[in-house]
Design a protein around this motif. Structure first.
Motif, mmCIF file in Angstrom:
data_model
loop_
_atom_site.group_PDB
_atom_site.id
_atom_site.type_symbol
_atom_site.label_atom_id
_atom_site.label_comp_id
_atom_site.label_asym_id
_atom_site.label_seq_id
_atom_site.Cartn_x
_atom_site.Cartn_y
_atom_site.Cartn_z
ATOM 1 N N ALA A 280 51.806 74.023 66.295
ATOM 2 C CA ALA A 280 52.989 73.442 65.626
ATOM 3 C C ALA A 280 52.757 73.363 64.114
ATOM 4 C CB ALA A 280 53.286 72.060 66.204
ATOM 5 N N ASP A 281 51.552 72.944 63.725
ATOM 6 C CA ASP A 281 51.237 72.870 62.294
ATOM 7 C C ASP A 281 51.288 74.249 61.636
ATOM 8 O OD1 ASP A 281 50.908 70.224 62.348
ATOM 9 O OD2 ASP A 281 48.694 70.223 62.270
ATOM 10 N N LEU A 282 50.691 75.214 62.334
ATOM 11 C CA LEU A 282 50.665 76.581 61.815
ATOM 12 C C LEU A 282 52.092 77.107 61.637
ATOM 13 C CD1 LEU A 282 49.062 79.215 61.161
ATOM 14 C CD2 LEU A 282 49.185 79.763 63.594
ATOM 15 N N ALA A 283 52.909 76.887 62.673
ATOM 16 C CA ALA A 283 54.282 77.388 62.628
ATOM 17 C C ALA A 283 55.059 76.717 61.505
ATOM 18 C CB ALA A 283 54.971 77.152 63.975
ATOM 19 N N SER A 284 54.826 75.441 61.313
ATOM 20 C CA SER A 284 55.614 74.771 60.286
ATOM 21 C C SER A 284 55.139 75.192 58.889
ATOM 22 C CB SER A 284 55.615 73.250 60.502
ATOM 23 O OG SER A 284 54.720 72.621 59.640
ATOM 24 N N ARG A 285 53.831 75.426 58.740
ATOM 25 C CA ARG A 285 53.356 75.965 57.453
ATOM 26 C C ARG A 285 53.972 77.330 57.180
ATOM 27 N NH1 ARG A 285 47.196 76.925 56.928
ATOM 28 N NH2 ARG A 285 47.703 78.282 55.171
ATOM 29 N N CYS A 286 54.055 78.141 58.237
ATOM 30 C CA CYS A 286 54.598 79.494 58.093
ATOM 31 C C CYS A 286 56.063 79.438 57.680
ATOM 32 C CB CYS A 286 54.424 80.258 59.407
ATOM 33 S SG CYS A 286 54.992 81.952 59.336
ATOM 34 N N SER A 287 56.844 78.589 58.355
ATOM 35 C CA SER A 287 58.269 78.565 58.008
ATOM 36 C C SER A 287 58.497 77.876 56.670
ATOM 37 C CB SER A 287 59.131 77.949 59.109
ATOM 38 O OG SER A 287 58.515 76.838 59.667
ATOM 39 N N ARG A 288 57.670 76.871 56.337
ATOM 40 C CA ARG A 288 57.792 76.219 55.032
ATOM 41 C C ARG A 288 57.522 77.242 53.913
ATOM 42 N NH1 ARG A 288 54.342 72.195 56.188
ATOM 43 N NH2 ARG A 288 52.696 72.984 54.837
ATOM 44 N N SER A 289 56.499 78.069 54.133
ATOM 45 C CA SER A 289 56.158 79.085 53.125
ATOM 46 C C SER A 289 57.259 80.133 53.030
ATOM 47 C CB SER A 289 54.825 79.751 53.471
ATOM 48 O OG SER A 289 53.827 78.773 53.631
ATOM 49 N N MET A 290 57.830 80.462 54.160
ATOM 50 C CA MET A 290 58.939 81.428 54.169
ATOM 51 C C MET A 290 60.122 80.858 53.376
ATOM 52 S SD MET A 290 59.735 84.426 55.386
ATOM 53 C CE MET A 290 61.203 85.416 55.626
ATOM 54 N N ASP A 291 60.412 79.593 53.622
ATOM 55 C CA ASP A 291 61.522 78.957 52.895
ATOM 56 C C ASP A 291 61.264 78.963 51.389
ATOM 57 O OD1 ASP A 291 62.783 78.488 55.280
ATOM 58 O OD2 ASP A 291 62.092 76.404 55.459
ATOM 59 N N ALA A 292 60.003 78.732 51.022
ATOM 60 C CA ALA A 292 59.662 78.727 49.594
ATOM 61 C C ALA A 292 59.876 80.113 48.986
ATOM 62 C CB ALA A 292 58.213 78.281 49.407
#
Lengths: 387, 417
Positions: A280-292
């Motif tokens: 879950a942490d990995l996925a949220s980092r990935c999508s947060r970075s994508m959003d950035a």
């Protein structure tokens, strides 16, 4: 042509419709050609001799036989500014658009000297002073100057890269359709993903999906990979025969071509029922970075802004691109891997944008989207649920 | 079967190339070593100081590196580069595709990607070259971008094709085994495609079944959009051509195949970098039984190929093979004007030896068959009014004759022809 539909969704299909909705390919080609001819004028080029798959398609619109890999340069299309004519390497007229006439074709030769002799008969080429090419080989450099033209051979990129950089509305529709085909392949891959299936079998499912829709040429066969829970997961490109294990994170990254235009996306999925701890942490980092990254995709911004967005989301430089141009295949700019800080984003460009994050002991997570740069916030041409 | 050749069934019966028997499966490390030595031999013989390679098939040959199959401009932007220095023990590989690097490539020969399309970073390419070559070195190159023409000056660039062609035309036993394996996967996948052929199937449906099956069976990559061209009964009813002869191959679409359509199939996948080449003629029908005239076309095709195979052995010229084929076809050239009687296959789907092309008779006379050459015979028997027959037979020239690498089923025309 029917009025432009308010729901662009009506355009996203491959079948011709009775009301001529969807892509007007005649207009698409005419607009591309006009951009090329005006670029030639601006850069003082009398002719172009092109061998790159995307360039040949861009100027001619001819259906080319899909072949994977890079072939050494050979002139497969010629544009002459004075006559405004486009000449194509094709021994037959099937797949050649109607505005290219029979006497605009030159035939297949195995002997490069014969190919040069055919090129020499193209009206206006011999008299050219400056001819742009999109590549060269020592052999063609010498054949062209001996047999075809005494013109100075210069880089066609100022014309071709500039013409291709921003997309017309018909090109966007083609990219929309390609994106939708890729999404369809994504659904096929998701349905097939289960413990025990191999990457190669997933690639087989991908091919069956895009081919049966009518897009049998893959932009890339790098469409899926399992990410290792041991050590730091690396980005992988080649399908292996190893069965996917329960609980592994698997990257699904289908892409597709429609009329030569490439769309693609990537999502990461858990195989089976149990996600590895930390997913879950990995996925949220990935999508947060994508959003950035997405937030940085604005006209006037540069590659450096994408680097900054990536770093400010807590990431270090990756071994894969943050973004690159999309159109008739992959196009410049390349942003990431140490390149592209100075590249400027413009309204009308389309990019493949991706966020790849790996975490030791968990695996890797990739999100990728086909993104259109617009006046305000960018829009994604690909749509699919996140992890 | 004829002559001194042996079919796949007799595979282990001792066919040799340079005295070594051809293995059923290749030893890949040995293959890479021997190929690299062939390149070194040619560099030495031709007085070339090294190679800079950017074309996919050349990089694959020089390094054995695997790369995901990609379409034109994507393949170009992200392409790997190989640099071979004369006298070096291994190639240098510049790639991002780390999972495709052969295990036996020394670590100090593996480097990050160079992006030859881009001006940005060209100084890294220049630096890499300076590590391998002295200023003014005579270096073979197979493809040049304008960024390279601007940024990589100070060398005597020559076309790499002379070195690459001379090395590639003779296959090692392991390369022959790779081609045979690729062909076997291709043929097995075609069994499934042929099984769905009936009126109402679209060309792309055949592609879908074929491609799925090829990867399930272990293909490394697809090389070409599979071709299922419907052949009109006469030249006049087919696509217009510059030379008045047949158009082939045309690109697959969603065309619906209909009762009686004769289709010429052509497809190529790769395995460990080596291309297969499948060519057959199929008939679309609920009950696909070729009629008498079609069977006669097939027999004529067989006769033509056999006439070439009957004389094929080391020392025979390409010109003699072409003449034998023409004679067996009653004096009529049995191939399309823009093609050939035969071509080689390897890391390229069509490479030397080419037999019967527009290079002309003098060229063909100089191409002399040698053990290790791989030849794909693909004559075309055209029967104006009733379309025609085309298939492909792949053979490797051995020390004493040839051995067949492709299968011997010609459904629905015949089996073990």
């Amino acid at each position: 042509m029917s009025p432009a539909p308010r729901d662009r969704g009506v355009l996203v299909g491959m079948m011709g419709l009775e009301d001529d909705a969807r892509v007007d390919f005649g207009r698409l080609r005419a607009q591309r050609r006009a951009k090329v001819l005006s670029g030639m004028e601006r850069h003082d080029l009398d002719a172009l001799m092109l061998g790159g798959v995307g360039d040949v398609r861009y100027v001619s619109g001819a259906r080319q036989l899909g072949r994977t890999g890079v072939l050494p340069f050979a002139p497969a299309a010629v544009v002459v500014r004075e006559t405004g004519r486009v000449h194509v390497l094709s021994t037959w007229d099937e797949g050649v658009p109607p505005e290219i006439r029979h006497d605009d074709l030159y035939g297949i030769s195995w002997n490069p000297a014969n190919l040069a002799a055919s090129l020499a008969t193209i009206p206006g080429l011999r008299e050219s002073r400056r001819v742009g090419t999109d590549g060269l080989t020592p052999m063609f450099a010498s054949l062209l100057s001996q047999l075809v033209t005494s013109a100075e051979l210069v880089d066609a990129a100022p014309v071709m890269v500039t013409a291709r950089r921003t997309k017309t509305s018909d090109e966007i529709t083609c990219l929309d359709v390609a994106s939708a085909i890729a999404e369809s392949a994504m659904s096929a891959l998701e349905s097939a993903l289960m413990p025990g299936i191999t990457e190669r079998e997933l690639l087989a499912v991908y091919y069956e999906s895009v081919a049966s829709i009518g897009a049998p040429v893959a932009p890339s066969e790098s469409v899926c990979f399992t990410t290792s829970t041991y050590g730091l997961a690396g980005f992988r490109y080649l399908a292996s025969d190893r069965p996917v294990k329960d609980g592994e994170l698997v990257v699904l990254a289908p892409c597709a071509l429609y009329a030569g235009y490439e769309g693609g996306l990537a999502r990461t999925r858990v195989t089976g029922r149990t996600a590895p701890p930390g997913t879950a942490d990995l996925a949220s980092r990935c999508s947060r970075s994508m959003d950035a990254l997405m937030a940085a995709c604005r006209p006037g911004n540069t590659g450096a802004d994408l680097y900054r967005a990536w770093e400010s989301a807590g990431n270090r430089e990756t071994q894969v691109p943050l973004a690159h141009g999309l159109g008739l295949g992959a196009e410049p700019p390349l942003i990431g891997m140490g390149r592209g800080r100075d590249a400027t984003l413009e309204e009308g460009m389309v990019l493949s944008v991706q966020s790849w994050i790996a975490e030791e002991g968990v695996g890797g997570c990739l999100e990728r989207a086909t993104v259109r740069i617009e006046g305000g916030a960018p829009s994604t041409l690909t749509r699919y649920g996140r992890l | 079967m004829c002559g001194e050749g042996r079919t796949i069934d007799g595979w282990s019966a001792g066919a040799t190339i340079g005295g070594s028997s051809i293995p059923a499966l290749p030893e890949l490390a040995r293959m890479r070593r021997e190929r690299f030595q062939r390149l070194q031999d040619q560099l030495h013989a031709q007085g070339v100081d090294g190679l800079v390679l950017l074309g996919s098939s050349s990089v694959a040959y020089a390094t054995g590196a695997a790369v995901p199959a990609q379409d034109g401009d994507r393949a170009a932007l992200f392409r790997p580069v190989a640099i071979v220095g004369e006298g070096d023990s291994a190639p240098h590989l510049y790639t991002q595709y780390v999972d495709g690097v052969p295990a036996d490539l020394p670590e100090d020969h593996l480097h990050g990607p160079l992006f030859p399309e881009l001006d940005e970073g060209m100084e890294l390419f220049a630096k890499a070259l300076a590590e391998h070559f002295q200023a003014g070195a005579r270096v073979g190159i197979d493809d040049q971008t304008h960024a390279m023409l601007r940024g990589l000056q100070g060398y005597d660039w020559v076309d790499a094709s002379a070195v690459m062609g001379a090395a590639k035309i003779i296959k090692t036993r392991d390369e022959v085994a790779c081609i045979r394996k690729a062909q076997h996967i291709n043929e097995r996948a075609m069994v499934d495609a042929l099984a769905i052929l009936r009126p109402g199937i679209r060309q792309i449906d055949l592609s879908a079944v074929f491609l799925r099956r090829a990867f399930e069976l272990g293909a490394s990559a697809n090389a070409i959009d599979p071709i299922w061209q419907v052949m009109a009964p006469t030249r006049e009813l087919g696509p217009w051509t510059l030379h008045g002869d047949l158009a082939y191959p045309t690109v697959t679409t969603d065309r619906l195949l209909r009762e009686g359509d004769v289709i010429w199939v052509d497809a190529g996948i790769t395995w460990e970098g080596y291309a297969s080449d499948y060519g057959r003629t199929w008939v679309t029908s609920a009950d696909p039984v070729p009629n008498y005239r079609q069977q006669a076309q097939f027999r004529r095709w067989r006769t033509v190929v056999d006439a070439a195979l009957d004389i094929l052995k080391p020392g025979v010229s390409a010109l003699s093979l072409g003449k034998a084929a023409i004679e067996a076809n009653g004096g009529v050239r049995p191939w399309i004007e823009h093609f050939y009687l035969a071509h080689g296959v390897g890391t390229d789907s069509a490479e030397m030896p080419l037999i019967g092309t527009d290079f002309g008779e003098q060229f063909d006379e100089k191409i002399v068959m040698q053990p290790g050459m791989v030849v794909v015979f693909e004559p075309v028997i055209w029967d104006e009014g009733a379309a025609g027959y085309r298939s492909e037979d792949i053979v490797a020239v051995t020390d004493t004759g040839w051995v067949k690498l492709s299968g011997s089923s010609y459904d629905p025309y015949g089996i073990s022809a």
